[in-house]
Write a protein that holds these residues in place. Sequence first.
Motif, short mmCIF file in Angstrom:
data_model
loop_
_atom_site.label_atom_id
_atom_site.label_comp_id
_atom_site.label_asym_id
_atom_site.label_seq_id
_atom_site.Cartn_x
_atom_site.Cartn_y
_atom_site.Cartn_z
N MET A 299 -49.67 63.43 115.27
CA MET A 299 -49.92 64.36 116.38
C MET A 299 -49.42 65.76 116.04
SD MET A 299 -48.77 64.07 120.39
CE MET A 299 -49.69 62.53 120.54
N THR A 300 -48.21 65.84 115.46
CA THR A 300 -47.65 67.14 115.07
C THR A 300 -48.48 67.78 113.97
OG1 THR A 300 -45.41 66.47 115.69
CG2 THR A 300 -45.61 68.30 114.14
N LEU A 301 -48.89 66.96 113.00
CA LEU A 301 -49.70 67.48 111.90
C LEU A 301 -51.03 67.97 112.42
CD1 LEU A 301 -51.98 66.92 109.54
CD2 LEU A 301 -49.83 67.99 108.91
N ARG A 302 -51.64 67.21 113.33
CA ARG A 302 -52.94 67.59 113.89
C ARG A 302 -52.85 68.92 114.64
NH1 ARG A 302 -54.06 63.06 116.41
NH2 ARG A 302 -55.06 62.20 114.55
N GLN A 303 -51.73 69.14 115.32
CA GLN A 303 -51.53 70.41 116.05
C GLN A 303 -51.46 71.57 115.07
OE1 GLN A 303 -48.12 70.34 118.64
NE2 GLN A 303 -48.79 72.12 119.82
N ALA A 304 -50.79 71.36 113.93
CA ALA A 304 -50.71 72.41 112.91
C ALA A 304 -52.09 72.73 112.34
CB ALA A 304 -49.77 71.97 111.79
N MET B 28 -33.98 81.95 116.72
CA MET B 28 -34.70 80.82 117.29
C MET B 28 -35.71 80.31 116.26
SD MET B 28 -37.09 80.71 120.73
CE MET B 28 -35.74 81.32 121.73
N SER B 29 -35.64 79.03 115.92
CA SER B 29 -36.53 78.47 114.90
C SER B 29 -37.90 78.18 115.51
CB SER B 29 -35.94 77.19 114.32
OG SER B 29 -35.78 76.22 115.34
N SER B 30 -38.92 78.22 114.66
CA SER B 30 -40.28 77.95 115.11
C SER B 30 -40.47 76.45 115.34
CB SER B 30 -41.28 78.42 114.06
OG SER B 30 -41.18 79.80 113.83
N PRO B 31 -41.42 76.08 116.21
CA PRO B 31 -41.77 74.67 116.37
C PRO B 31 -42.21 74.08 115.03
CG PRO B 31 -42.75 75.98 118.12
CD PRO B 31 -42.19 76.95 117.12
N ILE B 32 -42.04 72.78 114.87
CA ILE B 32 -42.38 72.12 113.60
C ILE B 32 -43.82 72.38 113.20
CG2 ILE B 32 -42.57 69.91 112.41
CD1 ILE B 32 -39.72 70.81 112.85
N TYR B 33 -44.76 72.32 114.18
CA TYR B 33 -46.17 72.48 113.82
C TYR B 33 -46.45 73.90 113.29
CZ TYR B 33 -47.56 75.13 118.04
OH TYR B 33 -47.71 76.09 119.01
N ILE B 34 -45.70 74.90 113.79
CA ILE B 34 -45.87 76.27 113.28
C ILE B 34 -45.32 76.37 111.87
CG2 ILE B 34 -45.09 78.66 113.55
CD1 ILE B 34 -47.28 77.95 115.48
N GLN B 35 -44.21 75.68 111.59
CA GLN B 35 -43.66 75.68 110.23
C GLN B 35 -44.65 75.06 109.25
OE1 GLN B 35 -39.60 74.12 110.08
NE2 GLN B 35 -39.25 74.79 112.19
N ILE B 36 -45.32 73.98 109.67
CA ILE B 36 -46.32 73.34 108.81
C ILE B 36 -47.53 74.26 108.65
CG2 ILE B 36 -47.89 71.38 108.60
CD1 ILE B 36 -45.77 69.73 110.14
N HIS B 37 -47.96 74.89 109.75
CA HIS B 37 -49.03 75.89 109.69
C HIS B 37 -48.72 76.92 108.61
CE1 HIS B 37 -50.01 80.08 110.73
NE2 HIS B 37 -51.13 79.67 111.29
N ASN B 38 -47.50 77.44 108.62
CA ASN B 38 -47.10 78.48 107.67
C ASN B 38 -47.18 77.97 106.23
OD1 ASN B 38 -46.59 80.09 109.88
ND2 ASN B 38 -44.36 79.90 109.76
N GLN B 39 -46.70 76.75 106.01
CA GLN B 39 -46.69 76.22 104.64
C GLN B 39 -48.10 75.98 104.12
OE1 GLN B 39 -43.61 73.16 103.73
NE2 GLN B 39 -42.87 73.54 105.80
N ILE B 40 -48.99 75.48 104.97
CA ILE B 40 -50.37 75.25 104.55
C ILE B 40 -51.07 76.58 104.28
CG2 ILE B 40 -52.63 74.38 105.26
CD1 ILE B 40 -51.17 72.15 106.76
N LYS B 41 -50.84 77.56 105.15
CA LYS B 41 -51.44 78.89 104.96
C LYS B 41 -50.95 79.52 103.66
CE LYS B 41 -52.22 83.28 107.42
NZ LYS B 41 -51.79 84.22 106.37
N GLN B 42 -49.66 79.39 103.39
CA GLN B 42 -49.10 79.94 102.15
C GLN B 42 -49.71 79.24 100.93
OE1 GLN B 42 -44.90 79.37 103.14
NE2 GLN B 42 -44.59 81.58 103.22
N ALA B 43 -49.92 77.92 101.04
CA ALA B 43 -50.51 77.17 99.93
C ALA B 43 -51.94 77.64 99.65
CB ALA B 43 -50.49 75.68 100.24
N ILE B 44 -52.69 77.92 100.70
CA ILE B 44 -54.06 78.41 100.53
C ILE B 44 -54.04 79.79 99.89
CG2 ILE B 44 -56.12 79.17 101.77
CD1 ILE B 44 -55.51 76.96 103.84
N GLU B 45 -53.16 80.66 100.37
CA GLU B 45 -53.07 82.01 99.82
C GLU B 45 -52.60 82.01 98.37
OE1 GLU B 45 -50.51 83.89 102.65
OE2 GLU B 45 -52.15 84.41 104.03
#
Length: 233
Positions: A43-48, A1-18
């Motif tokens: 709206m999706t970006l804001r949720q992430a 089961m794939s993650s919601p789009i906002y969670i995928q963006i969350h992950n990418q931003i977190k990885q970029a910070i790390e």
Amino acid sequence: MSSPIYIQIHNQIKQAIEAGRWAVGDRIPSERELATQFDVSRMTLRQAIQTLVDEGILERRVGAGTFVANQKVQEKMSGVTSFTDLMLAQGKVPSSKTISYHVTSPSLSESEKLALKANEQVLRMERIRYGDDVPICFEVATVPERLVKQFTKDEITSSLYRTLEEKASLVPGKAQQTVSAMSASERIAEYLSVRRGDALLRLRQISYLQTGEPFEYVRTQYVGNRFEFYLEK
């Protein structure tokens, strides 16, 4: 089961910070820029972004933008208990309203906090918690799906701790907590019957079973003038 789009963006931003793309104190690009970069709606970006703010990874500064958060001084607390027991101890009737409830793939943060194995699923639920019908907090709780798959939704949302202990002999033990201040977003203000920008107490908690296994990762926003934390040393 794939993650919601906002969670995928969350992950990418977190990885970029790390990875050092943005350091502590750096301002990240605007929501408009990031929405264009990720090819998603504002709206999706804001949720992430909000999930990262709720986790203390990012912080919003009024009129200035969104920044990589500074590390806060932490105070160790004891006497951790469930919200249900907390309200009962104060002579209040606990209740909750479930906003969302679904089994899904975890975010990177959830995987790290809960020490999940590859391909493990989680139950993520959003709830408004009440004491005597007055909204006290908004809570996002994530639990490994394997620990709760045998329980009904009502058993889990009414009191997760009691259900685990009484029906599975899984006894909650210690918890790690981080408390900080934040302002109510428009969405949370509506949930908690406060004004946008009102003061909230943000609690991030990892709860462990007595075996030492993490079983819950919670991000909670408390109404500042309806709740207080008691420190015991």
